[in-house]
Motif scaffolding. Structure first.
Motif, PDB file in Angstrom:
ATOM      1  N   GLY A   1       0.824  -1.199   0.000  1.00 23.19           N
ATOM      2  CA  GLY A   1       0.000   0.000   0.000  1.00 23.19           C
ATOM      3  C   GLY A   1       0.861   1.253   0.000  1.00 23.19           C
ATOM      4  O   GLY A   1       1.762   1.395   0.831  1.00 23.19           O
ATOM      5  N   GLN A   2       0.577   2.197  -0.914  1.00 22.77           N
ATOM      6  CA  GLN A   2       1.456   3.338  -1.154  1.00 22.77           C
ATOM      7  C   GLN A   2       0.676   4.650  -1.153  1.00 22.77           C
ATOM      8  O   GLN A   2      -0.509   4.685  -1.489  1.00 22.77           O
ATOM      9  CB  GLN A   2       2.147   3.181  -2.514  1.00 22.77           C
ATOM     10  CG  GLN A   2       2.892   1.871  -2.697  1.00 22.77           C
ATOM     11  CD  GLN A   2       4.158   1.793  -1.874  1.00 22.77           C
ATOM     12  OE1 GLN A   2       4.775   2.812  -1.560  1.00 22.77           O
ATOM     13  NE2 GLN A   2       4.578   0.581  -1.540  1.00 22.77           N
ATOM     14  N   VAL A   3       1.389   5.740  -0.834  1.00 22.79           N
ATOM     15  CA  VAL A   3       0.778   7.069  -0.858  1.00 22.79           C
ATOM     16  C   VAL A   3       1.883   8.121  -0.920  1.00 22.79           C
ATOM     17  O   VAL A   3       3.022   7.858  -0.498  1.00 22.79           O
ATOM     18  CB  VAL A   3      -0.103   7.297   0.398  1.00 22.79           C
ATOM     19  CG1 VAL A   3       0.748   7.519   1.651  1.00 22.79           C
ATOM     20  CG2 VAL A   3      -1.113   8.414   0.202  1.00 22.79           C
ATOM     21  N   ASN A   4       1.573   9.274  -1.479  1.00 17.30           N
ATOM     22  CA  ASN A   4       2.382  10.480  -1.298  1.00 17.30           C
ATOM     23  C   ASN A   4       1.531  11.467  -0.512  1.00 17.30           C
ATOM     24  O   ASN A   4       0.446  11.848  -0.971  1.00 17.30           O
ATOM     25  CB  ASN A   4       2.767  11.117  -2.642  1.00 17.30           C
ATOM     26  CG  ASN A   4       3.874  10.384  -3.366  1.00 17.30           C
ATOM     27  OD1 ASN A   4       4.829   9.922  -2.749  1.00 17.30           O
ATOM     28  ND2 ASN A   4       3.770  10.279  -4.684  1.00 17.30           N
ATOM     29  N   ALA A   5       2.009  11.880   0.655  1.00 20.00           N
ATOM     30  CA  ALA A   5       1.234  12.795   1.495  1.00 20.00           C
ATOM     31  C   ALA A   5       2.164  13.802   2.150  1.00 20.00           C
ATOM     32  O   ALA A   5       3.229  13.441   2.660  1.00 20.00           O
ATOM     33  CB  ALA A   5       0.463  12.023   2.571  1.00 20.00           C
ATOM     34  N   VAL A   6       1.756  15.063   2.141  1.00 16.42           N
ATOM     35  CA  VAL A   6       2.503  16.138   2.781  1.00 16.42           C
ATOM     36  C   VAL A   6       1.926  16.385   4.171  1.00 16.42           C
ATOM     37  O   VAL A   6       0.709  16.467   4.340  1.00 16.42           O
ATOM     38  CB  VAL A   6       2.446  17.425   1.939  1.00 16.42           C
ATOM     39  CG1 VAL A   6       2.976  18.625   2.724  1.00 16.42           C
ATOM     40  CG2 VAL A   6       3.242  17.244   0.654  1.00 16.42           C
ATOM     41  N   PHE A   7       2.822  16.500   5.170  1.00 12.56           N
ATOM     42  CA  PHE A   7       2.436  16.802   6.542  1.00 12.56           C
ATOM     43  C   PHE A   7       2.864  18.240   6.841  1.00 12.56           C
ATOM     44  O   PHE A   7       4.075  18.510   6.926  1.00 12.56           O
ATOM     45  CB  PHE A   7       3.119  15.857   7.528  1.00 12.56           C
ATOM     46  CG  PHE A   7       2.707  14.413   7.445  1.00 12.56           C
ATOM     47  CD1 PHE A   7       3.147  13.511   8.398  1.00 12.56           C
ATOM     48  CD2 PHE A   7       1.885  13.941   6.431  1.00 12.56           C
ATOM     49  CE1 PHE A   7       2.792  12.173   8.343  1.00 12.56           C
ATOM     50  CE2 PHE A   7       1.518  12.613   6.358  1.00 12.56           C
ATOM     51  CZ  PHE A   7       1.968  11.717   7.319  1.00 12.56           C
ATOM     52  N   PRO A   8       1.942  19.172   6.983  1.00 17.05           N
ATOM     53  CA  PRO A   8       2.344  20.562   7.238  1.00 17.05           C
ATOM     54  C   PRO A   8       3.215  20.671   8.485  1.00 17.05           C
ATOM     55  O   PRO A   8       2.944  20.027   9.510  1.00 17.05           O
ATOM     56  CB  PRO A   8       1.001  21.277   7.440  1.00 17.05           C
ATOM     57  CG  PRO A   8      -0.008  20.410   6.771  1.00 17.05           C
ATOM     58  CD  PRO A   8       0.485  19.002   6.926  1.00 17.05           C
ATOM     59  N   VAL A   9       4.271  21.448   8.384  1.00 16.74           N
ATOM     60  CA  VAL A   9       5.163  21.673   9.527  1.00 16.74           C
ATOM     61  C   VAL A   9       4.567  22.789  10.369  1.00 16.74           C
ATOM     62  O   VAL A   9       4.372  23.908   9.894  1.00 16.74           O
ATOM     63  CB  VAL A   9       6.573  22.049   9.066  1.00 16.74           C
ATOM     64  CG1 VAL A   9       7.485  22.282  10.276  1.00 16.74           C
ATOM     65  CG2 VAL A   9       7.145  20.948   8.162  1.00 16.74           C
ATOM     66  N   THR A  10       4.245  22.475  11.628  1.00 13.17           N
ATOM     67  CA  THR A  10       3.633  23.445  12.530  1.00 13.17           C
ATOM     68  C   THR A  10       4.582  23.752  13.684  1.00 13.17           C
ATOM     69  O   THR A  10       5.443  22.935  14.020  1.00 13.17           O
ATOM     70  CB  THR A  10       2.295  22.924  13.076  1.00 13.17           C
ATOM     71  OG1 THR A  10       2.536  21.711  13.820  1.00 13.17           O
ATOM     72  CG2 THR A  10       1.315  22.615  11.942  1.00 13.17           C
ATOM     73  N   PRO A  11       4.435  24.911  14.307  1.00 16.37           N
ATOM     74  CA  PRO A  11       5.339  25.258  15.421  1.00 16.37           C
ATOM     75  C   PRO A  11       5.130  24.321  16.607  1.00 16.37           C
ATOM     76  O   PRO A  11       4.016  23.843  16.871  1.00 16.37           O
ATOM     77  CB  PRO A  11       4.924  26.686  15.785  1.00 16.37           C
ATOM     78  CG  PRO A  11       4.172  27.194  14.605  1.00 16.37           C
ATOM     79  CD  PRO A  11       3.505  26.002  13.991  1.00 16.37           C
ATOM     80  N   VAL A  12       6.209  24.062  17.327  1.00 12.88           N
ATOM     81  CA  VAL A  12       6.137  23.296  18.566  1.00 12.88           C
ATOM     82  C   VAL A  12       7.020  23.967  19.595  1.00 12.88           C
ATOM     83  O   VAL A  12       7.974  24.668  19.250  1.00 12.88           O
ATOM     84  CB  VAL A  12       6.594  21.828  18.392  1.00 12.88           C
ATOM     85  CG1 VAL A  12       5.613  21.040  17.569  1.00 12.88           C
ATOM     86  CG2 VAL A  12       7.974  21.763  17.773  1.00 12.88           C
ATOM     87  N   ARG A  13       6.685  23.777  20.876  1.00 15.02           N
ATOM     88  CA  ARG A  13       7.547  24.274  21.946  1.00 15.02           C
ATOM     89  C   ARG A  13       8.566  23.205  22.256  1.00 15.02           C
ATOM     90  O   ARG A  13       8.216  22.069  22.582  1.00 15.02           O
ATOM     91  CB  ARG A  13       6.716  24.592  23.201  1.00 15.02           C
ATOM     92  CG  ARG A  13       5.753  25.735  23.016  1.00 15.02           C
ATOM     93  CD  ARG A  13       5.432  26.388  24.363  1.00 15.02           C
ATOM     94  NE  ARG A  13       5.057  25.430  25.378  1.00 15.02           N
ATOM     95  CZ  ARG A  13       3.797  25.014  25.568  1.00 15.02           C
ATOM     96  NH1 ARG A  13       2.832  25.442  24.791  1.00 15.02           N
ATOM     97  NH2 ARG A  13       3.525  24.156  26.528  1.00 15.02           N
ATOM     98  N   GLY A  14       9.845  23.569  22.129  1.00 17.87           N
ATOM     99  CA  GLY A  14      10.913  22.587  22.245  1.00 17.87           C
ATOM    100  C   GLY A  14      10.877  21.768  23.513  1.00 17.87           C
ATOM    101  O   GLY A  14      11.161  20.593  23.512  1.00 17.87           O
ATOM    102  N   GLU A  15      10.452  22.379  24.623  1.00 16.73           N
ATOM    103  CA  GLU A  15      10.486  21.655  25.886  1.00 16.73           C
ATOM    104  C   GLU A  15       9.405  20.595  25.987  1.00 16.73           C
ATOM    105  O   GLU A  15       9.453  19.724  26.836  1.00 16.73           O
ATOM    106  CB  GLU A  15      10.357  22.631  27.063  1.00 16.73           C
ATOM    107  CG  GLU A  15       8.988  23.302  27.198  1.00 16.73           C
ATOM    108  CD  GLU A  15       8.879  24.569  26.365  1.00 16.73           C
ATOM    109  OE1 GLU A  15       7.936  25.334  26.589  1.00 16.73           O
ATOM    110  OE2 GLU A  15       9.737  24.777  25.486  1.00 16.73           O
ATOM    111  N   MET A  16       8.403  20.652  25.079  1.00 17.42           N
ATOM    112  CA  MET A  16       7.311  19.687  25.146  1.00 17.42           C
ATOM    113  C   MET A  16       7.702  18.334  24.583  1.00 17.42           C
ATOM    114  O   MET A  16       7.244  17.306  25.053  1.00 17.42           O
ATOM    115  CB  MET A  16       6.097  20.202  24.356  1.00 17.42           C
ATOM    116  CG  MET A  16       5.382  21.381  24.959  1.00 17.42           C
ATOM    117  SD  MET A  16       4.070  21.947  23.862  1.00 17.42           S
ATOM    118  CE  MET A  16       3.107  20.459  23.690  1.00 17.42           C
TER     119      MET A  16
END
Length: 308
Positions: free
Chosen positions: A274-289
């Motif tokens: 099973g195959q796919v091409n999918a983009v995952f949007p890069v969202t901000p994260v807090r480094g300490e989390m």
């Protein structure tokens, strides 16, 4: 400092190369090729200078490894499917400096990682096939990361992904894309049945499971997906035990990730997989989390290598 601009889960099926050649398979994977070219176009639009590929065809038995030679060029024939990929030419620049930084920061995060910047080791086709369509003009530098991990824990792979994002954002002056190169279910058709399953998934169970996973990605149900990833990797025959996917999600924030996947090439079957091409949007994260999120969610994971 630096930017992780794009993340994606991508296919690398060797039938994409067959699709270029005269014969009965010509044009049959154009949708997957077009998906790669669209992702490459987006990388250019975002100013990406380097692509880091978590390659589920690079098998390793100890440590994590980064192939960051200065330049890659050659002819590639697949030892797994030599009748699909034979004498395929490739060439693109590497990035030794960034590769060393990625490995150093992974080690800082207690994930043992080795950078190979002076090596005759060639990339595997989990890197070569996507770069054929995304990087024909050698616009991007390319780094390959081992993601067929035989004796590794998924939580370490998630932590590696997060550490690599920290390396880019804290120690690199540039723009990077991360790709998890691998299938969803990866149960090949039984020997003798390959032609019958050229465009099919091996079983209705695996196909239904994959469709549910893609739905979860599109809905942003990351806590649920991260919780089921070890069992999905085992019972769903995930390629490379899904270490590439764990790396990608670790970079995005693991179960705290709040993006929703965009499918570029709809799910399709190939030789039973099973195959796919999918983009995952890069969202901000807090480094300490992230260390807490990865640790609390993943510390209980059983090694996939011992589950099979």
């Amino acid at each position: 400092m630096g930017t992780l601009a794009l993340a994606a889960k991508i296919t690398h099926v060797p039938s994409m190369y067959l699709s270029e050649l005269d014969g009965p398979r010509k044009g049959s994977r154009q949708d997957a090729i077009d998906g790669h070219r669209e992702i490459g176009r987006r990388c250019r639009e975002l100013g990406v200078d380097t692509i880091v590929v978590f390659d589920s065809h690079w098998l390793v038995n100890a440590n994590y490894h980064v192939n960051c030679g200065p330049h890659f060029q050659g002819l590639y024939t697949s030892n797994e499917l030599p009748h699909f990929i034979s004498n395929m030419a490739y060439e693109f620049p590497g990035h030794p400096d960034l590769g060393r930084v990625l490995a150093r920061v992974c080690n800082d995060w207690k994930v043992e990682t080795l950078a190979h910047d002076q090596t005759t080791l060639a990339p595997e086709y989990g890197t070569l096939v996507p770069m054929r369509y995304m990087n024909e003009d050698q616009h991007f530098r390319v780094i390959s990361v081992s993601a067929l991990c035989q004796a590794h824990y998924l939580n370490d792979s998630a932590r590696l992904g997060w550490a690599m994002r920290r390396a880019v954002e804290d120690h690199y002056d540039g723009t990077v894309a991360f790709f998890a190169s691998g299938s969803l279910s990866h149960r090949f058709a039984q020997n003798g049945l390959a032609p019958e399953y050229a465009f099919k998934v091996w079983s209705p169970f695996l196909e239904a499971l994959d469709h549910e996973v893609v739905r979860m990605w599109q809905a942003g149900e990351w806590r649920q997906f991260c919780g089921m990833l070890p069992e999905y990797a085992a019972k769903g025959h995930g390629e490379g035990f899904m270490h590439d996917t764990a790396m990608l999600l670790g970079a995005l924030g693991w179960s705290e990730y709040d993006g929703k996947a965009e499918v570029i090439t709809p799910y399709f079957g190939a030789s039973g997989t099973g195959q796919v091409n999918a983009v995952f949007p890069v969202t901000p994260v807090r480094g300490e989390m992230i260390p807490r999120a990865v640790a609390s969610t993943a510390d209980g994971y059983t090694s996939i290598a011992t589950r099979l």
